[in-house]
Design an enzyme around this catalytic site. Sequence first.
Site, PDB file in Angstrom:
ATOM      1  N   ASN A 105     -12.773   6.474  -7.594  1.00 44.12           N
ATOM      2  CA  ASN A 105     -11.734   6.138  -6.624  1.00 44.12           C
ATOM      3  C   ASN A 105     -10.753   7.297  -6.603  1.00 44.12           C
ATOM      4  O   ASN A 105     -10.180   7.636  -7.633  1.00 44.12           O
ATOM      5  CB  ASN A 105     -11.027   4.843  -7.053  1.00 44.12           C
ATOM      6  CG  ASN A 105      -9.773   4.563  -6.234  1.00 44.12           C
ATOM      7  OD1 ASN A 105      -9.666   5.007  -5.093  1.00 44.12           O
ATOM      8  ND2 ASN A 105      -8.838   3.851  -6.806  1.00 44.12           N
ATOM      9  N   GLY A 106     -10.590   7.906  -5.439  1.00 38.05           N
ATOM     10  CA  GLY A 106      -9.652   9.015  -5.333  1.00 38.05           C
ATOM     11  C   GLY A 106     -10.220  10.124  -4.492  1.00 38.05           C
ATOM     12  O   GLY A 106     -11.134   9.909  -3.685  1.00 38.05           O
ATOM     13  N   TYR A 266       1.183  -0.950   0.717  1.00 36.22           N
ATOM     14  CA  TYR A 266       0.157  -1.501   1.580  1.00 36.22           C
ATOM     15  C   TYR A 266      -1.122  -1.882   0.854  1.00 36.22           C
ATOM     16  O   TYR A 266      -1.719  -2.908   1.140  1.00 36.22           O
ATOM     17  CB  TYR A 266      -0.167  -0.460   2.662  1.00 36.22           C
ATOM     18  CG  TYR A 266      -1.418  -0.739   3.448  1.00 36.22           C
ATOM     19  CD1 TYR A 266      -1.429  -1.759   4.390  1.00 36.22           C
ATOM     20  CD2 TYR A 266      -2.579  -0.012   3.239  1.00 36.22           C
ATOM     21  CE1 TYR A 266      -2.582  -2.032   5.118  1.00 36.22           C
ATOM     22  CE2 TYR A 266      -3.728  -0.273   3.962  1.00 36.22           C
ATOM     23  CZ  TYR A 266      -3.724  -1.279   4.898  1.00 36.22           C
ATOM     24  OH  TYR A 266      -4.849  -1.555   5.602  1.00 36.22           O
ATOM     25  N   ASP A 378       6.908  -4.376   9.750  1.00 35.03           N
ATOM     26  CA  ASP A 378       5.548  -4.004   9.343  1.00 35.03           C
ATOM     27  C   ASP A 378       5.618  -3.203   8.042  1.00 35.03           C
ATOM     28  O   ASP A 378       6.684  -2.709   7.685  1.00 35.03           O
ATOM     29  CB  ASP A 378       4.853  -3.196  10.445  1.00 35.03           C
ATOM     30  CG  ASP A 378       3.328  -3.326  10.364  1.00 35.03           C
ATOM     31  OD1 ASP A 378       2.822  -3.843   9.353  1.00 35.03           O
ATOM     32  OD2 ASP A 378       2.647  -2.905  11.317  1.00 35.03           O
ATOM     33  N   ASP A 379       4.466  -3.061   7.346  1.00 38.87           N
ATOM     34  CA  ASP A 379       4.500  -2.315   6.091  1.00 38.87           C
ATOM     35  C   ASP A 379       4.710  -0.828   6.327  1.00 38.87           C
ATOM     36  O   ASP A 379       5.393  -0.162   5.579  1.00 38.87           O
ATOM     37  CB  ASP A 379       3.237  -2.583   5.263  1.00 38.87           C
ATOM     38  CG  ASP A 379       1.973  -2.399   6.059  1.00 38.87           C
ATOM     39  OD1 ASP A 379       1.604  -1.247   6.335  1.00 38.87           O
ATOM     40  OD2 ASP A 379       1.361  -3.419   6.434  1.00 38.87           O
TER      41      ASP A 379
END
Length: 535
Positions: A105-106, A266, A378-379
């Site tokens: 992940n990344g 988020y 909103d985010d």
Amino acid sequence: MCGILGCVLANQSCNVAPELFEGAMFLQHRGQDAAGIVTCGQRGRLYQCKGNGMARDVFTQARMNNLVGNMGITHLRYPTAGSSAGSEAQPFYVNSPYGISMSHNGNLVNSADLRKYLDETVHRHINTDSDSELLLNIFAAELDKFNKSRVNNTDVFSALRETMTQIRGAYAVVAMIAGYGLIGFRDPNGIRPLLFGERENADGTIDYLIASESVVLKAQGYNKFRDIAPGEAVIIRKEYTAGQEPEFKQVVEPKIFTPDIFEYVYFARPDSVMDGVSVYRSRIEMGNKLATKIRKYFPNNDVLGEIDVVIPVPDTARTSALQCAVSLNVPYREGFVKNRYIGRTFIMPNQAERRSSVRRKLNAMESEFKGRNVLLVDDSIVRGTTSKEIVIMAREAGAKKVFFASCAPPIRYNHIYGIDLADTKALVGFNRTEKEIAETIGADEVFYQDLGDLEECCRGGPAEKFEVGVFTGEYVTGIEDNYIQELEKIRAQNQRIKDANKGLSVDSCIDASDMVDVKAEVDISIYNTGDYVAN
Ligand SMILES: *[C@@H]1O[C@H](CO)[C@@H](O)[C@H](O)[C@H]1NC(C)=O
Ligand SMILES: *[C@@H]1O[C@H](CO)[C@@H](O)[C@H](O)[C@H]1NC(C)=O
Ligand SMILES: *[C@@H]1O[C@H](CO)[C@@H](O)[C@H](O)[C@H]1NC(C)=O
């Protein structure tokens, strides 16, 4: 951004795949693009199932039955610049040395150098555009240098040290050496999250789980858990006995600890605790700080004279919007209802798409908008196309003034650590003032969270600072001169592939959790099936 998992069960005759599948259900929000599991059974044999789509579509009962062994890893892929092709579902595997599979992940930022090194110096073939394949091969090449028929923990840790010295960027990784064990490690800045947990069985033995978010560990009973530290690695032996418990090692010096702040804004589930900070609590705080800023904007702080109602853009922003309304003392209303059952868009030849993807997903209730001045929360605002459509919907439903608030500051730069937002020039915040952004999305005013305030909301853990490159253009690991251009080139290339398949691809969505794709049935690869003889 992606979700990763790794697990070793104490009971050698127990299959880990169902546990990995359950875990994937709790991490699905981190990537709906592709899913994969690799398990390791007796005699070091690996079993793999990967495919495009959501975990529940890829991992059918029949496929799960083939995934045997007490150790395994999972990957849930979020589309990033180099990775949308079907062949690039993770975990990746190399057979030499020892049989290694890896979930990453990344995103690495010195991929051009790594590619060159692998080609010219260690002669390893790279078959995809994915930087994860580079990472796996760098690690494999380092292990190979020992020239041993069997490695031990010392060797693995020093190979990791060499690997982490060569690669630059964001990475949280789980990897498996066939027959040997599970490895987890995290980049020296701790940009991407990773946790380790244990669960005690009735007979006193212990199972181990490594995962991207704490929610998985909690849900599956791994109640004793902690974040893996920046630059730290752990090895869990497949068949461990007393004295072979997981071994932790700080393999490289940690650099300044800077988790990606976008996880809080988020990406992460609200019920996760990341690096010591509750995501839910951070979002509540974002609502409070936003309210303070909005109150200051109006003359004499007269919010009630200007805003009649606060309405969230579902789903992520709900937590912050509610707190913002409470703090402003303005009513909170769910003015938009989300359609939970949207699937693909079917476009017939010679027919234009009639409804925007936003309108297929959200419906505005007139009773909540008509004749009111509304504050939409909103985010974040990325391209601005969704925000623009939402503002139009609010006005069509009868809103008088439409204010738009974002829990994050203006996004003006690329996200380079694994959340592929958009090309810089496609961002509505690129080279625009807040006034110009408001005009572009059609709002009477936009309110952005200040960066200092956002950072304040996410404090309380061991992180010294946060990775905030999307807001400032300053990236914590630095980047190669032409890195952004390379990224945009690859993205354009993927877009062409997508356009060529138009009608089959998933359209853009409001939040990742409503992306639905059922490609899995037609694009699936399983190896080793029928190969396993129960014993
Ligand atoms: C690797 O080990 C083998 C056998 O142990 C040996 O014959 C060979 O020369 C070694 N290779 C290198 C490059 O050291
Ligand atoms: C691993 O093997 C090396 C020799 O190749 C040895 O020096 C080292 O002590 C071993 N480590 C462990 C933990 O057994
Ligand atoms: C930024 O905007 C200004 C005016 O709006 C324009 O002159 C300039 O070329 C833009 N810069 C970039 C890099 O697009």
